[in-house]
Design a protein around this motif. Structure first.
Motif, PDB file in Angstrom:
ATOM      1  N   MET A  39       0.819  -1.198   0.000  1.00 26.30           N
ATOM      2  CA  MET A  39       0.000   0.000   0.000  1.00 26.30           C
ATOM      3  C   MET A  39       0.861   1.261   0.000  1.00 26.30           C
ATOM      4  N   SER A  71       2.046   1.850  -3.476  1.00 25.14           N
ATOM      5  CA  SER A  71       0.980   2.309  -4.370  1.00 25.14           C
ATOM      6  C   SER A  71       0.611   3.764  -4.108  1.00 25.14           C
ATOM      7  N   LEU A  72       0.833   4.232  -2.871  1.00 22.43           N
ATOM      8  CA  LEU A  72       0.540   5.619  -2.520  1.00 22.43           C
ATOM      9  C   LEU A  72       1.755   6.527  -2.722  1.00 22.43           C
ATOM     10  N   LYS A  73       2.807   5.982  -3.348  1.00 25.18           N
ATOM     11  CA  LYS A  73       4.028   6.738  -3.642  1.00 25.18           C
ATOM     12  C   LYS A  73       4.715   7.253  -2.365  1.00 25.18           C
ATOM     13  N   MET A  74       4.621   6.451  -1.300  1.00 24.22           N
ATOM     14  CA  MET A  74       5.288   6.793  -0.053  1.00 24.22           C
ATOM     15  C   MET A  74       6.665   6.139  -0.005  1.00 24.22           C
ATOM     16  N   SER A 128       8.243   3.571   1.421  1.00 29.03           N
ATOM     17  CA  SER A 128       7.665   2.413   2.113  1.00 29.03           C
ATOM     18  C   SER A 128       8.474   1.966   3.321  1.00 29.03           C
ATOM     19  N   TYR A 166      -9.083  -2.787  -0.144  1.00 29.28           N
ATOM     20  CA  TYR A 166      -8.164  -2.223  -1.132  1.00 29.28           C
ATOM     21  C   TYR A 166      -7.526  -3.275  -2.038  1.00 29.28           C
ATOM     22  N   ARG A 205      -7.484   6.247   4.028  1.00 32.96           N
ATOM     23  CA  ARG A 205      -6.659   5.271   3.316  1.00 32.96           C
ATOM     24  C   ARG A 205      -5.160   5.541   3.480  1.00 32.96           C
ATOM     25  N   PHE A 206      -4.779   6.815   3.525  1.00 30.14           N
ATOM     26  CA  PHE A 206      -3.362   7.151   3.592  1.00 30.14           C
ATOM     27  C   PHE A 206      -2.713   6.683   4.901  1.00 30.14           C
TER      28      PHE A 206
END
Length: 264
Positions: free
Chosen positions: A69, A72-75, A77, A142, A210-211
């Motif tokens: 996740m 996918s959230l461009k964090m 990780s 998700y 979600r974030f």
């Protein structure tokens, strides 16, 4: 019955699953009604088994989906997951330190107060366990790899198994201190009541924000690993047959891993 459960809202699934873990706590507390003592070998074996399940679940059901996740959230990780993991462990570490200080202040008081501190301690540890189940169910929405109804149910089963001795760990000392069988059972059961509440909150947080999911998943994993390393495995290893108890831990890990990889 299975299709009915699968079609439910994920928050309701989390509620049902954590009501199950609460129910197992109540079953453990119910021992005080029928027995004065419980078989230590059986209890330690169940602790070892649930410890293995929870370790495996921490990765396949929590950390792995958290990493996916975050990507996918461009964090970043590794940073988010590491931060969540350490925060989950630190929360329980701080809770234990507070408990120790409160215990020392009351060491000259009656054993009744020590029993009340035991109830407080177990209740405190049940909060992140319930939240872990709620987060696991909420994350299913998700479609993450490893985040499935099966893996969430197995996680709830593992936590439920280790809740059994926790319920008896509260009710039996209270009974020894002169409480009636019913009151000892009631207080032992209530120590697990926070799990359904925490489970629903965890699922709602995941679905509404979600974030926060990568952090919350890894937070739950850190809290669970702390519980396993600090309490479950050491307690199972007090058994004279500690090598056999270690095998139960490995077996529990294997069960969770096989089910998650093959069926998840």
């Amino acid at each position: 019955m299975i299709n009915w459960f699968l079609n439910l809202n994920h928050v309701i699934q989390a509620l049902i699953a954590t009501l199950f873990t609460f129910g197992v706590t109540a079953l453990g507390a119910m021992i005080v009604i029928f027995f004065k003592k419980i078989n230590k070998n059986f209890m330690d074996a169940m602790l070892g088994l649930s410890g293995g399940v929870m370790i495996a679940a921490s990765f396949w059901s929590l950390l792995s989906p958290a990493i996916e996740m975050a990507n996918s959230l461009k964090m970043i990780s590794w940073l988010i997951v590491s931060l969540g993991f350490i925060c989950g462990g630190l929360l329980l570490f701080i809770g234990d330190k507070i408990f120790d200080k409160l215990s020392k202040k009351r060491e000259n008081n009656s054993s009744i107060k020590r029993c009340l501190m035991l109830i407080f301690s177990i209740t405190l540890h049940n909060i992140p366990e319930g939240m872990a189940v709620g987060i696991a169910f909420g994350s299913i929405a998700y479609g993450l790899e490893g985040a499935t109804v099966l893996s969430a149910c197995i996680l709830a089963l593992g936590i439920g198994i280790q809740n059994f001795p926790e319920g008896s760990a509260v009710s039996l000392p209270l009974r020894r201190e002169g409480y009636s069988r019913f009151k000892s059972f009631l207080y032992g059961s209530l120590s697990g009541l926070v799990e359904p509440i925490a489970g629903v909150i965890g699922a709602l947080l995941v679905l509404k924000m979600r974030f926060l999911l990568p952090f919350l998943l890894s937070f739950a994993a850190g809290a669970m690993i702390y519980v396993v390393v600090e309490e479950i495995i050491p307690e199972s290893q007090t058994n004279k047959k500690k090598d056999l108890m270690a095998l139960f831990t490995i077996f529990g890990f294997l069960i969770m891993m096989v089910l998650d990889v093959m069926l998840g």
